[in-house]
Design a protein around this motif. Sequence first.
Motif, mmCIF file in Angstrom:
data_model
loop_
_atom_site.group_PDB
_atom_site.id
_atom_site.type_symbol
_atom_site.label_atom_id
_atom_site.label_comp_id
_atom_site.label_asym_id
_atom_site.label_seq_id
_atom_site.Cartn_x
_atom_site.Cartn_y
_atom_site.Cartn_z
ATOM 1 N N ASN A 42 22.346 -47.782 -58.803
ATOM 2 C CA ASN A 42 23.790 -48.018 -58.744
ATOM 3 C C ASN A 42 24.367 -47.693 -57.379
ATOM 4 O OD1 ASN A 42 24.396 -49.066 -61.276
ATOM 5 N ND2 ASN A 42 24.384 -47.049 -62.223
ATOM 6 N N SER A 43 23.759 -46.775 -56.664
ATOM 7 C CA SER A 43 24.295 -46.385 -55.357
ATOM 8 C C SER A 43 24.113 -47.473 -54.316
ATOM 9 C CB SER A 43 23.605 -45.106 -54.872
ATOM 10 O OG SER A 43 22.285 -45.380 -54.422
ATOM 11 N N MET A 44 23.243 -48.447 -54.591
ATOM 12 C CA MET A 44 22.969 -49.502 -53.617
ATOM 13 C C MET A 44 24.033 -50.583 -53.594
ATOM 14 S SD MET A 44 18.907 -49.932 -54.444
ATOM 15 C CE MET A 44 18.587 -51.181 -53.209
ATOM 16 N N GLN A 45 24.912 -50.620 -54.599
ATOM 17 C CA GLN A 45 25.819 -51.748 -54.747
ATOM 18 C C GLN A 45 26.802 -51.906 -53.594
ATOM 19 O OE1 GLN A 45 23.564 -52.282 -57.024
ATOM 20 N NE2 GLN A 45 25.029 -53.666 -57.883
ATOM 21 N N ALA A 46 27.203 -50.822 -52.970
ATOM 22 C CA ALA A 46 28.257 -50.901 -51.963
ATOM 23 C C ALA A 46 27.826 -51.670 -50.726
ATOM 24 C CB ALA A 46 28.707 -49.499 -51.555
ATOM 25 N N GLU A 47 26.494 -51.791 -50.478
ATOM 26 C CA GLU A 47 26.056 -52.388 -49.224
ATOM 27 C C GLU A 47 25.328 -53.725 -49.388
ATOM 28 O OE1 GLU A 47 26.767 -51.255 -46.281
ATOM 29 O OE2 GLU A 47 27.843 -49.554 -47.125
ATOM 30 N N LYS A 48 24.726 -53.958 -50.533
ATOM 31 C CA LYS A 48 23.806 -55.087 -50.643
ATOM 32 C C LYS A 48 24.308 -56.183 -51.580
ATOM 33 C CE LYS A 48 21.077 -53.110 -47.841
ATOM 34 N NZ LYS A 48 20.966 -53.627 -46.467
ATOM 35 N N ASN A 49 24.253 -57.420 -51.074
ATOM 36 C CA ASN A 49 24.543 -58.577 -51.911
ATOM 37 C C ASN A 49 23.214 -59.177 -52.347
ATOM 38 O OD1 ASN A 49 27.408 -58.589 -51.682
ATOM 39 N ND2 ASN A 49 27.182 -59.329 -49.585
ATOM 40 N N TRP A 50 23.075 -59.432 -53.597
ATOM 41 C CA TRP A 50 21.826 -59.979 -54.114
ATOM 42 C C TRP A 50 22.175 -60.893 -55.285
ATOM 43 C CZ3 TRP A 50 17.350 -61.297 -52.744
ATOM 44 C CH2 TRP A 50 16.294 -61.450 -53.625
#
Length: 295
Positions: A42-50
């Motif tokens: 969940n912490s990855m959401q702020a930076e990565k578009n996938w």
Amino acid sequence: MRALDLISDISELLGWGVVTTLAGEPSTNTRKVIRGTNLVLNSMQAEKNWPELEAQGTLVTQEDLSIEILCGVLKGSDKFVVADLDTNNLVGCLLKVSGFNTIYRIIGAGPTELTLDRIWVEDTITADTRELVIGRDQYEVPVDYDRMKSDELTNMTNAGHDVDIVEEEFLGVISGSTLEPDSPERVYIGGEGPSGRQMMQFDQVPDNIEIYRYKYQINHPPLAYDDQLLKYPTRYHMAIIDTVVARLETGVDNKDKGGAQKAMEEKIRQGANPSTSESRMRFRPKGRRRARRRY
């Protein structure tokens, strides 16, 4: 990569053994790994578009209500008494009573009584028939919502009446002395709704039932069953594993999402730079081999 394989790899690296299934009652250590992994995902959401974490949202607005009804309220009270009114689905709506300028928000609703967000500051109404205007200007985002990807809400019911998504908060209809439902032009996403999710705040109360569509980034679904697939590309799998291992080895609080995000960003940067391979080795548990990668 399957959820079971990911959790088992992390567990082996920590010296906690192979995990054979996520079903049933996992061991205490396995639960720690699952919690830590879900936090990092969940912490990855702020930076990565996938693409696999992109979803289409649908918002159906609520039609405003204008009705003459027998009602009453005491000055200084937050209880507004009504007769013969269907109070279902009114919590969160705005209320304006004819003859008065103040707009209130309904925060509770019973069969014959509405609870207001603040006390009634106008004169007492004693069993009088008044026109009530009730409308909803706020709607909660989906449960899995992380952030908006669209620039506007596309109106699927009334072409040409799309709503711009703005970044700066505004007071909207609450700041005015009238409540006149109309077609909204702007929407701000922020604040917190009754269930803790963010709110879509319109600049005007929608006057009709209309359907809006938009794209948004979702939170990674919690890992819960063996064959559940990780929704991040292969190039991030090693960084995810290393981050979870490092955090669990140092006993970092599994509720610290902000710290997990920073650690994840650093691991991704290291993974993109061959010169940092020795740095990555530092996160291996001493005296243990890396678990075999299954991707």
